[in-house]
Design a protein around this motif. Structure first.
Motif, PDB file in Angstrom:
ATOM      1  N   ASN A  36      -8.095 -10.996 -42.071  1.00 32.46           N
ATOM      2  CA  ASN A  36      -6.974 -11.483 -42.865  1.00 32.46           C
ATOM      3  C   ASN A  36      -5.863 -10.450 -42.848  1.00 32.46           C
ATOM      4  O   ASN A  36      -6.117  -9.246 -42.948  1.00 32.46           O
ATOM      5  N   VAL A  37      -4.627 -10.922 -42.710  1.00 32.68           N
ATOM      6  CA  VAL A  37      -3.465 -10.042 -42.768  1.00 32.68           C
ATOM      7  C   VAL A  37      -2.440 -10.660 -43.707  1.00 32.68           C
ATOM      8  O   VAL A  37      -2.292 -11.882 -43.767  1.00 32.68           O
ATOM      9  N   SER A  38      -1.762  -9.806 -44.481  1.00 34.37           N
ATOM     10  CA  SER A  38      -0.708 -10.276 -45.380  1.00 34.37           C
ATOM     11  C   SER A  38       0.386  -9.219 -45.436  1.00 34.37           C
ATOM     12  O   SER A  38       0.139  -8.033 -45.179  1.00 34.37           O
ATOM     13  N   PHE A  39       1.595  -9.647 -45.779  1.00 32.93           N
ATOM     14  CA  PHE A  39       2.696  -8.683 -45.856  1.00 32.93           C
ATOM     15  C   PHE A  39       3.819  -9.207 -46.741  1.00 32.93           C
ATOM     16  O   PHE A  39       3.916 -10.408 -47.007  1.00 32.93           O
ATOM     17  N   VAL A  40       4.659  -8.268 -47.174  1.00 38.80           N
ATOM     18  CA  VAL A  40       5.870  -8.583 -47.936  1.00 38.80           C
ATOM     19  C   VAL A  40       7.062  -8.182 -47.089  1.00 38.80           C
ATOM     20  O   VAL A  40       7.237  -7.004 -46.763  1.00 38.80           O
ATOM     21  N   LYS A  41       7.881  -9.153 -46.722  1.00 38.58           N
ATOM     22  CA  LYS A  41       9.128  -8.881 -45.993  1.00 38.58           C
ATOM     23  C   LYS A  41      10.210  -8.493 -46.995  1.00 38.58           C
ATOM     24  O   LYS A  41      10.378  -9.156 -48.017  1.00 38.58           O
ATOM     25  N   ASP A  42      10.947  -7.432 -46.689  1.00 35.46           N
ATOM     26  CA  ASP A  42      12.013  -6.969 -47.582  1.00 35.46           C
ATOM     27  C   ASP A  42      13.313  -6.859 -46.800  1.00 35.46           C
ATOM     28  O   ASP A  42      13.421  -6.054 -45.865  1.00 35.46           O
ATOM     29  N   ALA A  43      14.302  -7.669 -47.161  1.00 29.30           N
ATOM     30  CA  ALA A  43      15.602  -7.640 -46.499  1.00 29.30           C
ATOM     31  C   ALA A  43      16.658  -6.908 -47.339  1.00 29.30           C
ATOM     32  O   ALA A  43      17.832  -6.890 -46.974  1.00 29.30           O
ATOM     33  N   TYR A  44      16.224  -6.306 -48.420  1.00 27.93           N
ATOM     34  CA  TYR A  44      17.160  -5.622 -49.317  1.00 27.93           C
ATOM     35  C   TYR A  44      17.517  -4.228 -48.811  1.00 27.93           C
ATOM     36  O   TYR A  44      18.653  -3.773 -48.953  1.00 27.93           O
ATOM     37  N   HIS A  45      16.544  -3.545 -48.219  1.00 28.18           N
ATOM     38  CA  HIS A  45      16.762  -2.176 -47.748  1.00 28.18           C
ATOM     39  C   HIS A  45      16.867  -2.108 -46.218  1.00 28.18           C
ATOM     40  O   HIS A  45      16.421  -3.000 -45.508  1.00 28.18           O
ATOM     41  N   TYR A  46      17.469  -1.031 -45.739  1.00 27.37           N
ATOM     42  CA  TYR A  46      17.523  -0.664 -44.313  1.00 27.37           C
ATOM     43  C   TYR A  46      18.303  -1.668 -43.458  1.00 27.37           C
ATOM     44  O   TYR A  46      18.199  -1.643 -42.223  1.00 27.37           O
TER      45      TYR A  46
ATOM     46  N   ALA B 163      16.680 -11.057 -42.858  1.00 21.07           N
ATOM     47  CA  ALA B 163      16.080 -12.043 -43.748  1.00 21.07           C
ATOM     48  C   ALA B 163      15.578 -13.243 -42.947  1.00 21.07           C
ATOM     49  O   ALA B 163      15.090 -14.210 -43.514  1.00 21.07           O
ATOM     50  N   ASN B 164      15.703 -13.161 -41.620  1.00 22.12           N
ATOM     51  CA  ASN B 164      15.216 -14.223 -40.748  1.00 22.12           C
ATOM     52  C   ASN B 164      13.694 -14.178 -40.642  1.00 22.12           C
ATOM     53  O   ASN B 164      13.035 -13.372 -41.311  1.00 22.12           O
ATOM     54  N   ASP B 165      13.141 -15.004 -39.767  1.00 18.21           N
ATOM     55  CA  ASP B 165      11.695 -15.060 -39.596  1.00 18.21           C
ATOM     56  C   ASP B 165      11.131 -13.706 -39.166  1.00 18.21           C
ATOM     57  O   ASP B 165      11.625 -13.081 -38.219  1.00 18.21           O
ATOM     58  N   VAL B 166      10.105 -13.274 -39.879  1.00 20.02           N
ATOM     59  CA  VAL B 166       9.380 -12.037 -39.538  1.00 20.02           C
ATOM     60  C   VAL B 166       7.900 -12.389 -39.416  1.00 20.02           C
ATOM     61  O   VAL B 166       7.383 -13.204 -40.188  1.00 20.02           O
ATOM     62  N   PHE B 167       7.223 -11.776 -38.442  1.00 24.54           N
ATOM     63  CA  PHE B 167       5.838 -12.120 -38.147  1.00 24.54           C
ATOM     64  C   PHE B 167       4.954 -10.881 -38.095  1.00 24.54           C
ATOM     65  O   PHE B 167       5.416  -9.790 -37.788  1.00 24.54           O
ATOM     66  N   VAL B 168       3.677 -11.091 -38.386  1.00 28.76           N
ATOM     67  CA  VAL B 168       2.650 -10.108 -38.057  1.00 28.76           C
ATOM     68  C   VAL B 168       1.612 -10.844 -37.218  1.00 28.76           C
ATOM     69  O   VAL B 168       0.941 -11.763 -37.696  1.00 28.76           O
ATOM     70  N   HIS B 169       1.530 -10.477 -35.954  1.00 31.51           N
ATOM     71  CA  HIS B 169       0.617 -11.109 -35.014  1.00 31.51           C
ATOM     72  C   HIS B 169      -0.742 -10.411 -35.033  1.00 31.51           C
ATOM     73  O   HIS B 169      -0.807  -9.180 -35.103  1.00 31.51           O
ATOM     74  N   VAL B 170      -1.803 -11.199 -34.946  1.00 27.04           N
ATOM     75  CA  VAL B 170      -3.155 -10.664 -34.775  1.00 27.04           C
ATOM     76  C   VAL B 170      -3.516 -10.818 -33.307  1.00 27.04           C
ATOM     77  O   VAL B 170      -3.508 -11.932 -32.773  1.00 27.04           O
TER      78      VAL B 170
ATOM     79  N   GLY C  94      15.009 -17.194 -45.282  1.00 29.15           N
ATOM     80  CA  GLY C  94      15.316 -17.712 -46.612  1.00 29.15           C
ATOM     81  C   GLY C  94      16.550 -17.059 -47.190  1.00 29.15           C
ATOM     82  O   GLY C  94      17.232 -16.278 -46.528  1.00 29.15           O
ATOM     83  N   HIS C  95      16.808 -17.368 -48.435  1.00 30.02           N
ATOM     84  CA  HIS C  95      17.997 -16.841 -49.120  1.00 30.02           C
ATOM     85  C   HIS C  95      17.612 -15.837 -50.198  1.00 30.02           C
ATOM     86  O   HIS C  95      18.388 -15.571 -51.117  1.00 30.02           O
ATOM     87  N   VAL C  96      16.422 -15.298 -50.087  1.00 27.32           N
ATOM     88  CA  VAL C  96      15.972 -14.264 -51.025  1.00 27.32           C
ATOM     89  C   VAL C  96      15.683 -12.998 -50.246  1.00 27.32           C
ATOM     90  O   VAL C  96      15.417 -13.035 -49.034  1.00 27.32           O
TER      91      VAL C  96
END
Length: 207
Positions: free
Chosen positions: A119-129, A133-140, A155-157
């Motif tokens: 199992n893999v999970s993540f939090v995308k953050d477009a606020y810093h750096y 905010a487009n599609d971001v992936f983590v591939h296994v 998204g818009h968040v």
């Protein structure tokens, strides 16, 4: 009599023709494109993480642990990258039982043959750096070949999450790794990310 035979043959042809046409129908271009797009390869999977991958191989040992327990749970934070696939490394190890995971690395090497769950999970953050905010992936990836991906959609968040689970049959010595990617290879920032795996059932010939 001849007329009856002609009618009978015509009826058979009309019944068979749709089936034959369906069998010979080519795969739609959209389906072909989708299959190709889903296939992600990383040829240098054995050399991209040399130190920790070697450690993982050593920890895998000569045979499966007698306890039959193989499990790891790791986490990382603050990953920033752009371009193509980038291997994720995990600074914190919460669980490491039975070998196969190199500390602070990003590679699991199967210590025995069997069925594994990941199992893999993540939090995308477009606020810093200035991250996307487009599609971001983590591939296994298993031995450099994609086996699915977690996705955080556009998204818009500023923050959003992605998660993915998969069950894989691994031979002893197979590699499983996670790689970050993004739509258009734009800069991505993973605020937090987690990777967990364990042996579900050891194969009889892997004893």
């Amino acid at each position: 009599m001849k007329t009856s035979r002609v009618l009978l043959l015509s009826g058979l042809v009309s019944l068979l023709t749709p089936g034959l046409a369906w069998a010979e129908e080519p795969v739609p271009a959209t389906r072909q494109a989708g299959a190709q797009k889903a296939r992600v390869l990383f040829a240098d999977y054995k050399t991209v993480d040399p130190t920790t991958a070697r450690e993982a191989e050593l920890l895998a040992g000569a045979r499966c642990p007698e306890s039959g327990i193989v499990a790891f749970s790791v986490s990382g934070n603050g990953h920033v990258s752009e371009g193509g696939l980038v291997l994720l490394s995990y600074a914190t190890t919460h669980t490491q039982e039975g070998g196969g995971w190199g500390s602070r690395g990003g590679t699991f090497v199967a210590p025995c043959t069997g069925l594994y769950f990941f199992n893999v999970s993540f939090v995308k953050d477009a606020y810093h750096y200035g991250a996307s905010a487009n599609d971001v992936f983590v591939h296994v990836l298993k031995n450099g070949t994609a086996k699915g991906r977690a996705m955080s959609g556009q998204g818009h968040v500023d923050r959003d999450t992605g998660a993915y689970s998969v069950t894989l049959f691994l031979e002893k010595g197979d590699y499983v790794q996670t790689f970050a990617a993004s739509d258009g290879n734009l800069k991505r920032h993973l605020l937090e990310y987690n990777f967990t795996g364990h042996l579900v059932k050891q194969a009889a010939h892997g004893l």
